[in-house]
Design a protein around this motif. Structure first.
Motif, mmCIF file in Angstrom:
data_model
loop_
_atom_site.group_PDB
_atom_site.id
_atom_site.type_symbol
_atom_site.label_atom_id
_atom_site.label_comp_id
_atom_site.label_asym_id
_atom_site.label_seq_id
_atom_site.Cartn_x
_atom_site.Cartn_y
_atom_site.Cartn_z
ATOM 1 N N GLY A 22 -20.061 -7.353 -80.241
ATOM 2 C CA GLY A 22 -19.390 -6.262 -79.561
ATOM 3 C C GLY A 22 -20.289 -5.476 -78.630
ATOM 4 N N GLU A 23 -19.704 -4.445 -78.051
ATOM 5 C CA GLU A 23 -20.431 -3.612 -77.102
ATOM 6 C C GLU A 23 -21.461 -2.759 -77.832
ATOM 7 O OE1 GLU A 23 -17.944 -1.604 -74.266
ATOM 8 O OE2 GLU A 23 -19.499 -0.161 -73.789
ATOM 9 N N ALA A 24 -22.611 -2.574 -77.210
ATOM 10 C CA ALA A 24 -23.683 -1.755 -77.790
ATOM 11 C C ALA A 24 -23.523 -0.299 -77.367
ATOM 12 C CB ALA A 24 -25.045 -2.273 -77.340
ATOM 13 N N HIS A 25 -24.213 0.566 -78.061
ATOM 14 C CA HIS A 25 -24.301 1.999 -77.749
ATOM 15 C C HIS A 25 -22.955 2.710 -77.894
ATOM 16 C CE1 HIS A 25 -28.391 1.333 -76.447
ATOM 17 N NE2 HIS A 25 -27.972 0.330 -75.688
ATOM 18 N N ILE A 26 -22.099 2.247 -78.788
ATOM 19 C CA ILE A 26 -20.861 2.950 -79.103
ATOM 20 C C ILE A 26 -21.211 4.002 -80.163
ATOM 21 C CG2 ILE A 26 -18.523 2.754 -80.043
ATOM 22 C CD1 ILE A 26 -18.875 1.325 -77.367
ATOM 23 N N VAL A 27 -20.948 5.250 -79.861
ATOM 24 C CA VAL A 27 -21.337 6.347 -80.752
ATOM 25 C C VAL A 27 -20.143 6.781 -81.602
ATOM 26 C CG1 VAL A 27 -22.252 8.692 -80.863
ATOM 27 C CG2 VAL A 27 -23.075 7.110 -79.110
ATOM 28 N N ARG A 28 -20.322 6.735 -82.922
ATOM 29 C CA ARG A 28 -19.285 7.171 -83.857
ATOM 30 C C ARG A 28 -19.181 8.699 -83.808
ATOM 31 N NH1 ARG A 28 -17.199 5.027 -88.822
ATOM 32 N NH2 ARG A 28 -16.623 6.672 -90.264
ATOM 33 N N PRO A 29 -17.964 9.243 -83.789
ATOM 34 C CA PRO A 29 -17.834 10.711 -83.819
ATOM 35 C C PRO A 29 -18.584 11.285 -85.024
ATOM 36 C CG PRO A 29 -15.703 9.710 -83.356
ATOM 37 C CD PRO A 29 -16.652 8.580 -83.705
ATOM 38 N N ALA A 30 -19.288 12.404 -84.805
ATOM 39 C CA ALA A 30 -20.121 12.999 -85.851
ATOM 40 C C ALA A 30 -19.307 13.370 -87.084
ATOM 41 C CB ALA A 30 -20.846 14.222 -85.303
ATOM 42 N N ARG A 31 -18.114 13.897 -86.864
ATOM 43 C CA ARG A 31 -17.238 14.274 -87.981
ATOM 44 C C ARG A 31 -15.898 13.565 -87.797
ATOM 45 N NH1 ARG A 31 -19.649 19.540 -86.796
ATOM 46 N NH2 ARG A 31 -21.115 20.006 -88.469
ATOM 47 N N PRO A 32 -15.781 12.351 -88.314
ATOM 48 C CA PRO A 32 -14.553 11.564 -88.089
ATOM 49 C C PRO A 32 -13.272 12.273 -88.511
ATOM 50 C CG PRO A 32 -16.253 10.203 -89.055
ATOM 51 C CD PRO A 32 -16.765 11.613 -89.076
ATOM 52 N N ALA A 33 -13.304 13.024 -89.603
ATOM 53 C CA ALA A 33 -12.094 13.704 -90.071
ATOM 54 C C ALA A 33 -11.629 14.780 -89.099
ATOM 55 C CB ALA A 33 -12.342 14.309 -91.452
ATOM 56 N N GLU A 34 -12.554 15.278 -88.286
ATOM 57 C CA GLU A 34 -12.211 16.324 -87.328
ATOM 58 C C GLU A 34 -11.968 15.786 -85.926
ATOM 59 O OE1 GLU A 34 -15.275 19.286 -87.534
ATOM 60 O OE2 GLU A 34 -15.205 19.325 -89.726
ATOM 61 N N ALA A 35 -12.165 14.472 -85.734
ATOM 62 C CA ALA A 35 -11.997 13.887 -84.396
ATOM 63 C C ALA A 35 -10.517 13.842 -84.031
ATOM 64 C CB ALA A 35 -12.588 12.479 -84.372
ATOM 65 N N SER A 36 -10.243 14.040 -82.756
ATOM 66 C CA SER A 36 -8.856 13.939 -82.288
ATOM 67 C C SER A 36 -8.424 12.472 -82.338
ATOM 68 C CB SER A 36 -8.754 14.452 -80.852
ATOM 69 O OG SER A 36 -9.465 13.581 -79.987
ATOM 70 N N GLU A 38 -7.267 10.800 -79.930
ATOM 71 C CA GLU A 38 -7.772 10.150 -78.723
ATOM 72 C C GLU A 38 -9.246 9.782 -78.868
ATOM 73 O OE1 GLU A 38 -6.064 13.089 -78.716
ATOM 74 O OE2 GLU A 38 -4.160 12.197 -78.079
ATOM 75 N N ALA A 39 -10.037 10.673 -79.456
ATOM 76 C CA ALA A 39 -11.465 10.388 -79.656
ATOM 77 C C ALA A 39 -11.649 9.225 -80.626
ATOM 78 C CB ALA A 39 -12.197 11.627 -80.166
ATOM 79 N N TRP A 40 -10.831 9.185 -81.676
ATOM 80 C CA TRP A 40 -10.937 8.100 -82.658
ATOM 81 C C TRP A 40 -10.476 6.775 -82.047
ATOM 82 C CZ3 TRP A 40 -13.995 7.735 -86.436
ATOM 83 C CH2 TRP A 40 -13.823 6.757 -87.409
ATOM 84 N N ARG A 41 -9.402 6.817 -81.244
ATOM 85 C CA ARG A 41 -8.936 5.615 -80.541
ATOM 86 C C ARG A 41 -10.034 5.086 -79.617
ATOM 87 N NH1 ARG A 41 -5.511 7.122 -75.868
ATOM 88 N NH2 ARG A 41 -7.626 7.622 -75.243
ATOM 89 N N ASP A 42 -10.643 5.986 -78.860
ATOM 90 C CA ASP A 42 -11.700 5.565 -77.933
ATOM 91 C C ASP A 42 -12.860 4.930 -78.689
ATOM 92 O OD1 ASP A 42 -10.116 6.601 -75.962
ATOM 93 O OD2 ASP A 42 -11.402 8.328 -75.540
ATOM 94 N N PHE A 43 -13.239 5.525 -79.825
ATOM 95 C CA PHE A 43 -14.341 4.971 -80.618
ATOM 96 C C PHE A 43 -14.004 3.564 -81.119
ATOM 97 C CE2 PHE A 43 -15.801 4.332 -85.058
ATOM 98 C CZ PHE A 43 -17.124 4.028 -84.769
#
Ligand SMILES: [Zn+2]
Length: 100
Positions: A22-36, A38-43
């Motif tokens: 897969g693609e490199a340098h994909i950053v996981r949201p710091a607090r997944p439970a608080e991610a929107s 859209e942010a979780w979809r993008d991740f």
């Protein structure tokens, strides 16, 4: 035969020893439970899919079994460089200069 340089084994080996991860340098949201949503979809799903240099993760499956990153040109299928996972992105301009 396509040869891929494993930065851990320090040698170029046949591509059949490696697995694309897969693609490199994909950053996981710091607090997944608080991610929107859209942010979780993008991740999870949104990837660059560029024409040209692409930052990728690879695994030396049939060798040291370690992950590393690579910059591969998606047009020519040529690897511009490989480097250990966790390292910063290499400078694309410098890599392109080294190509010619
Ligand atoms: Zn290796």
């Amino acid at each position: 035969m396509l040869l891929i340089h494993c930065p851990h084994c320090a040698e170029a080996l046949p591509e059949v020893e490696f697995t694309y991860a897969g693609e490199a340098h994909i950053v996981r949201p710091a607090r997944p439970a608080e991610a929107s949503d859209e942010a979780w979809r993008d991740f999870l799903f949104i990837r660059a899919n560029p024409r040209g240099p692409h930052f990728e993760r690879w695994r030396h499956t049939h060798g040291c079994a370690r992950y590393f990153n690579a910059v591969r040109d998606t047009v020519t299928d040529r690897f511009l460089t490989t480097y250990p996972a966790g390292s910063p992105k290499p400078d694309l301009a410098a890599l392109k200069e080294g190509q010619s």
